[in-house]
Each structure stands twice: as C-alpha cells, then as structure tokens.
Design an enzyme around this catalytic site. Structure first.
Site: not given
Length: 289
Positions: A108, A113, A158, A160, A206
């Site tokens: 990532y 994001h 993470f 969420n 989220n």
C-alpha cells in the site's frame, strides 16, 4: 541599732526597685541577640547610676545597631510566620494527537489511500519527531510542533479498524476530542486540494466511520481532508484508491504536504478558524503555475 521605720521602708523600696532594674538589665543582656531595643530599658536610667552607659556598651559589643534597624529587626524576629498560601492548580496541558490514516505494508506504500500516512511522515521529518516506536497498534511518535506537545500516530490496524488504535490513544492520554486531528484521503475533493473542518461526518470513509464509532458516536473532532480526485472513466473506486501517483502528481502532492504542515502549525498556535481560513484559501501548485 534601730533605724526609723520610714528610712527602712525607703531603703527596702529602693533596694527592691534596684533589684528589679538589675533583673531587667539581665533580661536585656540575655536577649540582646533578639534585639530588644535600648529604649525599652531607658525608663530606668534615672534610678540606676550609669545604667545607660552599661546598656549602650553591651549593645555596642554585640550588634552596634542603630535604633531604627534594631526596631525593624525586632519586629521581624517577633512576627509570627504566616502559613504558606496554597497555589491554585495549574491547568493540565494535553498534547495534540495527529493521526494519519492508511494501510500497513509495502503493498500500500505510495497509494492514494495512504496519503494520511504520508502526511504524518512529512510532519515527522520536518519537525524531527521519531516514529520508531509501536504503541496502541500504531506507529507512534512524541515531540513538539512550534513548542506545542504533539503525538503522531499511524494506525497499523488496516484502514477499516483505525478506531481501535485512535480510540485507545485518546482514552489513555485523556486527550479532548477537539485536540484529535485526523488526516485522510477524500475522493470528493479535487486532487491535492486540502479542506480543514472542526467536525463532521465520515463522508463514506470507512476509517473515519470506525473512529467515530470508537468515540461513542461523537463527530466533534477536527479533520484534514486531502483530495485524491475521482476515478477516471468507469474505474472502480477500490482500484482507484490503490493506484500509485505519477511524477507530476507526486510533485503537486509534496507541495500540498508543505501547505498542510503550515496549516497544522497555525492550528496549534492560533486555533481552528485561522487555520481553516488559511487552508481553504490556499492555492494548489497547479493554480500557481
């Protein structure tokens, strides 16, 4: 031989008075270091021969103080010390918690994001704050920005589940929610555009949704949104946020990070309104060209 009663009485009175005066002189001598002033014994000068010179010699031998300084010191020595006054409680200064949202792992790194992570890394490098420790499921660092204590965090739960980390930090350090700044990506803003708000909803993000849940539903905390733009064509939003930045985008984003850092400095020193005015009126690198 019998003396007349008047003479005996007079002699006895004179002797008693003399003894009393000598006792007083002894008392003055014994407590000369407490600085009983000379004039407290002067009333007996007319009764005891050379009494004044005796007392003067005695006082000069010990202190050689003037009557005014003796009086001041005597007053000081006999004053009752006052009890120390309790000091009012000092207000407790809580640090600011600045959180950047993203996903952990090399997969990532550098994606859209994860701009929250990148913003926090930019702040840490600029302000000399080490992010080498792991606490509360987050990469964690403590330091100062413009002499204001801050904590930087990048949750490793993470995206969420970001609230598990952020909620634990805020709870442990008793940080007021108005001093929790969350930085995250926003597809509803043009690319590299910043928006600072004192509170608000999750906007479909989220990570923000999970943080609000861990704050018991409270939305009253500031957030700095970094625009990543909309997906081109019919590209899926999930695939879009996982895309890397191209060279031009990276240049613009670095400029945005510098603006964001300045906005945070203003926030800490001058408050949310001044900072929001600065952010919302700032021009992007593309506009300055």
């Amino acid at each position: 031989m019998h003396l007349p009663a008047a003479i005996c009485t007079s002699a006895t009175s004179s002797f008693s008075f003399t003894v009393a005066a000598l006792r007083l002189f002894s008392l003055c001598s014994s407590y000369s270091k407490t600085l009983i002033p000379f004039y407290s014994c002067a009333r007996y000068n007319s009764t005891i021969p050379n009494f004044s010179s005796m007392v003067n010699n005695h006082n000069n031998h010990h202190n050689n103080l003037s009557p005014s300084s003796i009086s001041a010191t005597a007053a000081f020595s006999t004053a009752t010390p006052s009890a120390p006054q309790p000091q009012p409680d000092q207000p407790i200064t809580h640090p600011w918690l600045i959180v950047g949202l993203g996903n952990p792992g090399k997969r990532y790194n550098g994606t859209r994001h994860n701009v929250g992570f990148e913003m926090v890394d930019f702040i840490a490098e600029a302000e000399g704050i080490s992010m080498g420790s792991m606490s509360f499921k987050a990469q964690f660092g403590k330091g100062h920005i413009a002499n204001v204590p801050v904590m930087l965090a990048k949750p490793q739960t993470f995206m969420n589940a970001s609230g598990e980390s952020v909620g634990a930090i805020a709870s442990y350090y008793k940080i007021p929610l108005k001093q929790v700044l969350v930085i995250f990506d926003d597809m509803d803003l043009p690319f590299a555009k910043l928006r600072l708000l004192p509170k608000g909803g999750h906007g479909g993000h989220n990570g923000m949704k999970n943080i609000i849940n861990h704050f018991k539903g409270s939305k009253d905390f500031p957030r700095l949104r970094i625009g990543i733009g909309r997906p081109p064509g019919k590209m899926d939003a999930v695939n879009f946020v996982m895309r890397l930045f191209n060279k031009q985008e990276r240049e613009e984003l670095n400029f945005t990070f510098q603006t964001g850092l300045e906005a945070i400095r203003i926030l800490l020193l001058e408050g949310i309104n001044r900072s929001a005015t600065f952010v919302n009126s700032a021009k992007s690198l593309e506009q300055l060209r």
